[in-house]
Design an enzyme around this catalytic site. Structure first.
Site, mmCIF file in Angstrom:
data_model
loop_
_atom_site.group_PDB
_atom_site.id
_atom_site.type_symbol
_atom_site.label_atom_id
_atom_site.label_comp_id
_atom_site.label_asym_id
_atom_site.label_seq_id
_atom_site.Cartn_x
_atom_site.Cartn_y
_atom_site.Cartn_z
ATOM 1 N N LYS A 137 37.346 40.360 39.877
ATOM 2 C CA LYS A 137 37.762 40.163 41.849
ATOM 3 C C LYS A 137 35.528 40.473 41.616
ATOM 4 C CE LYS A 137 41.966 39.767 43.133
ATOM 5 N NZ LYS A 137 41.943 39.936 41.202
ATOM 6 N N GLU A 140 34.268 43.272 52.104
ATOM 7 C CA GLU A 140 33.783 42.310 51.707
ATOM 8 C C GLU A 140 34.237 41.474 53.336
ATOM 9 O OE1 GLU A 140 36.160 39.456 49.351
ATOM 10 O OE2 GLU A 140 37.491 39.390 50.791
ATOM 11 N N ASN A 186 49.252 40.993 52.972
ATOM 12 C CA ASN A 186 48.383 40.538 51.790
ATOM 13 C C ASN A 186 49.156 39.867 51.239
ATOM 14 O OD1 ASN A 186 46.310 41.503 53.534
ATOM 15 N ND2 ASN A 186 46.682 43.354 52.345
ATOM 16 N N GLU A 188 40.318 30.642 44.695
ATOM 17 C CA GLU A 188 41.450 30.813 45.975
ATOM 18 C C GLU A 188 40.162 30.661 47.473
ATOM 19 O OE1 GLU A 188 43.857 34.226 46.317
ATOM 20 O OE2 GLU A 188 45.159 34.032 44.569
ATOM 21 N N GLU A 212 38.511 34.756 45.649
ATOM 22 C CA GLU A 212 38.911 35.046 43.630
ATOM 23 C C GLU A 212 39.238 33.485 43.161
ATOM 24 O OE1 GLU A 212 40.941 38.273 45.049
ATOM 25 O OE2 GLU A 212 43.120 36.650 44.519
ATOM 26 N N ASN A 231 42.418 33.402 40.227
ATOM 27 C CA ASN A 231 43.508 34.138 39.551
ATOM 28 C C ASN A 231 43.602 33.789 37.880
ATOM 29 O OD1 ASN A 231 44.440 36.158 41.340
ATOM 30 N ND2 ASN A 231 44.721 34.912 42.995
ATOM 31 N N PHE A 240 60.266 46.118 56.562
ATOM 32 C CA PHE A 240 59.934 45.412 55.492
ATOM 33 C C PHE A 240 59.912 46.211 53.931
ATOM 34 C CE2 PHE A 240 58.538 42.065 58.017
ATOM 35 C CZ PHE A 240 59.018 40.710 58.107
#
Length: 667
Positions: free
Chosen positions: A116, A200, A235, A275, A288, A290, A348
């Protein structure tokens, strides 16, 4: 073409890759840990090799064991799937040294884009718009706080080697930065073997939109449209769709061209995803890249008609891309729901156990819609604590977004799972949510729309009427069954059940009249509205499917004492059907009230106690951290819900606890 490939992964993605390889006439080799000895992907493959104990660090993450399995079976190439070794530069280099082909991007591209921090540096050098942040390695919480103060809050603390929402925290203050830094580093180390993190700026009210790219070894790179992945929790993506309801043709082209330019800069030669974080005004920033196949790749396949796994295999073999950018056409709309083993009513938290019931909806074309279910489990299988809690990816395609959502909602209602807790009720509620249907999305959607967590809403309006009609039909079917029992004192033909009934649904009374008209059951409500009901449902089946009022309906059914529990369109309720006199008497029965929770902190899910942060006799304040429990690679901080004094600590670090096990008690 390759004659045999090995899949260095497990679960649904391993099964997904095997399906394409089988269609291409390529033999497959599965690898498995102790926990996956009886897994579906092992049974599907032509061969299978055991590679070690259950923990991934002792099996799926060991490069040497994967290479040994290739040599043992004669596999010529390896597909890494996603996660595990898929973005480790060392993996394709080790395979190359052993004379084995890596079905993925070249090591240089992984090094440049998979990390990243390095990917942001490369994007910045290529003049790609990036989110403000600090791209260097951060060594301490104090350093992280200093950087965050300079950038301005809120900030995102992110694992450099991260993915899947792990090793990621949002911080709104310096205190949250310090704690988030420690948790992100710890999760990154345990999940990826790399504890580097960076900071960031966190863009408020953002949307998460990504571009699918595919390249070959001849310098060709194209993009295959975008995916909207804004519906996230912690996220981690929950719902994905393609295309995005935000983008227009011009913005799509700009994002796609930028993604391709970035891929070309590193000679990208496989499937990858660039992304972006996007503003509601269609502005976008590189987030980023992937360097692997994404979990949500099926929605792109559904709207393009392309098989991304096949394209990866052909590219790895040295073939050219079979189409140009001008030949890429987007058709219709696709929606994907990630079905997880987690309890939506307990924030969750992960759930483990045996799948006593696993009945996914039928796959195929139904009317104008298509249903696809990518899975790696089966009924009787076990969801283990060692791996990601994903059970399946349910995908629907239709000509329009509204139709794809409608089809997805119906498919979720027809998806029966029991034995563990799962998030299907939550996914069903999302499909019915007006904001989701309108396309007004952001990554804060779940936090904003479910601030108090999730509990299945009680049925209202037309949904309640449909559920009441189904309950009456189910009761009628059960009465018919009772009439057929042999050996009764009276001839069943002499029994006549009352037409007038009362359905008690979530405490509300719905007076109905039930009539059999030909092969159709007609349920008439108190206001005179009629609901023709047709279904082949049989007692004991976990899903009721049929038509009510001319509309296709699927509904979860679970037997209760003198009733059924129903779940439909995100709503859930217990239903009991009485005669009018029985309803009058039932209304007089006292309602049992729960005694309430005790003064204890219970383990919210099966997991490993990573840390006990308090001592006996210590006074704690509301919100103070008490313990850290790890399950399925995620660390969960348990906090005090009120001011109290710790009277007893019942667990210690390193303990493996069951759900609701006592961790500590308050005075």
């Amino acid at each position: 073409m390759f004659e045999k490939i090995l899949i260095a992964n497990r679960g649904e993605i391993a099964c997904r890759i095997i399906k394409t390889a089988r269609r291409m006439g390529i033999k497959t080799v599965a690898v498995y840990s102790d926990a996956d000895r009886d897994a579906v992907h092992v049974a599907m493959a032509d061969e299978a090799v055991h590679i070690g104990p259950a923990p991934a660090a002792q099996s799926y993450l060991l490069i040497d064991k994967i290479i040994d399995a290739c040599k043992q079976t004669g596999a010529q190439a390896v597909h890494p799937g996603y996660g595990f070794l898929s973005e480790r530069e060392a993996f394709p280099r080790a395979l190359e040294a052993a004379g084995i082909v890596f079905i993925g991007p070249n090591p240089h591209a992984i090094a440049a884009m998979g990390d990243k921090i390095e990917s942001k540096k490369a994007a910045s050098a290529a003049k790609v718009s990036t989110v403000p942040g600090f791209l260097g390695v951060i060594e301490s919480p104090e350093h992280a706080v200093t950087i965050a103060d300079e950038i301005g809050y809120p900030v995102m603390i992110k694992a450099s080697a991260g993915g899947g929402g792990k090793g990621m925290r949002i911080a709104y203050s310096s205190d949250e930065v310090a704690e988030g830094f420690a948790r992100a580093k710890s999760e990154a180390a345990s999940s990826f073997g790399d504890d580097r993190v960076f900071v960031e700026k966190f863009i408020t009210d953002p949307r998460h939109i990504e571009i699918q790219v595919i390249g070959d070894k001849h310098g060709n790179v194209i993009y295959l449209g975008e995916r909207e992945c804004s519906i996230q929790r912690r996220n981690q993506k929950v719902i994905e769709e393609a295309p995005s309801p935000l983008l227009d043709e011009d913005t799509r082209a700009k994002m796609g061209e930028q993604a391709v330019a970035l891929a070309r800069a590193v000679n990208y030669d496989s499937a990858g995803t660039v992304e972006f974080v996007a503003g509601q005004d269609k502005s976008f920033y590189f987030l980023e890249m992937n360097t692997r196949l994404q979990v949500e790749h099926p929605v792109t396949e559904m709207i393009t008609g392309l098989d991304l796994v096949e394209l990866m295999i052909r590219s790895a073999y040295g073939e050219r891309l079979p189409l140009t950018q001008a030949e890429v056409k987007l058709d219709g709309w696709a929606v994907e729901s990630r079905v997880y083993a987690e309890d939506p009513t307990r924030n969750f938290l992960p759930s483990i156990g045996r799948l006593t019931t696993y009945r996914p909806p039928a796959e195929g074309k139904f009317g104008g819609a298509i249903v696809r279910n990518d899975t790696g489990v089966e009924e009787g299988g076990e969801i283990a604590i060692h791996y990601d809690p994903m059970i399946a990816k349910l995908v629907t395609w239709a000509p329009t977004r509204a139709q794809a959502i409608e089809s997805q909602g119906e498919a979720l209602d027809a998806f029966a799972i029991d034995g563990i807790r799962h998030n299907i009720p939550f996914l069903s509620a999302l499909m019915a949510h007006p904001r989701w249907r309108s396309g007004n999305l952001s990554t804060g959607f779940i936090a904003e729309e479910f601030p108090e967590g999730f509990s299945a809403p009680e049925p209202k309006g037309e949904i309640a009427q449909i559920m009441a009609a189904a309950a009456a039909a189910i009761d009628h079917k059960l009465n018919q069954r009772k009439r057929g029992i042999s050996g009764q004192m009276r001839d069943p033909a002499l029994l006549h059940f009352e037409r007038d009934r009362v359905v008690i649904l979530a405490g509300e009374a719905y007076p109905v009249t039930v009539d059999a008209v030909g092969g159709t059951l007609v349920v008439t409500a108190a206001d005179g509205q009629t609901w023709p009901v047709q279904s082949d449902w049989r007692p004991g089946e976990p899903v009721w499917q049929g038509e009510i009022g001319g509309k296709r309906v699927a509904m979860q059914v679970r037997g209760l004492l003198n009733g059924v529990a129903l779940q439909h369109a995100g709503a859930a309720a217990e239903a009991r059907v009485y005669t009018r006199r029985e309803a009058e008497l039932a209304a007089l029965m006292p309602v049992k009230v729960d005694a309430g929770a005790g003064k204890q902190v219970l383990c919210p899910m099966p997991g490993l106690v990573k840390a006990i942060l308090v001592k006996e006799g210590q006074e704690v304040k509301n919100g103070e951290a008490l313990a850290i429990v790890e399950a399925m690679k995620m660390e969960n901080v348990l906090r005090a819900e009120r001011d109290a004094t710790v009277s007893k600590i019942a667990a210690k670090e390193g303990d493996s606890l069951a759900v609701d096990a006592v961790i500590l008690e308050f005075a």
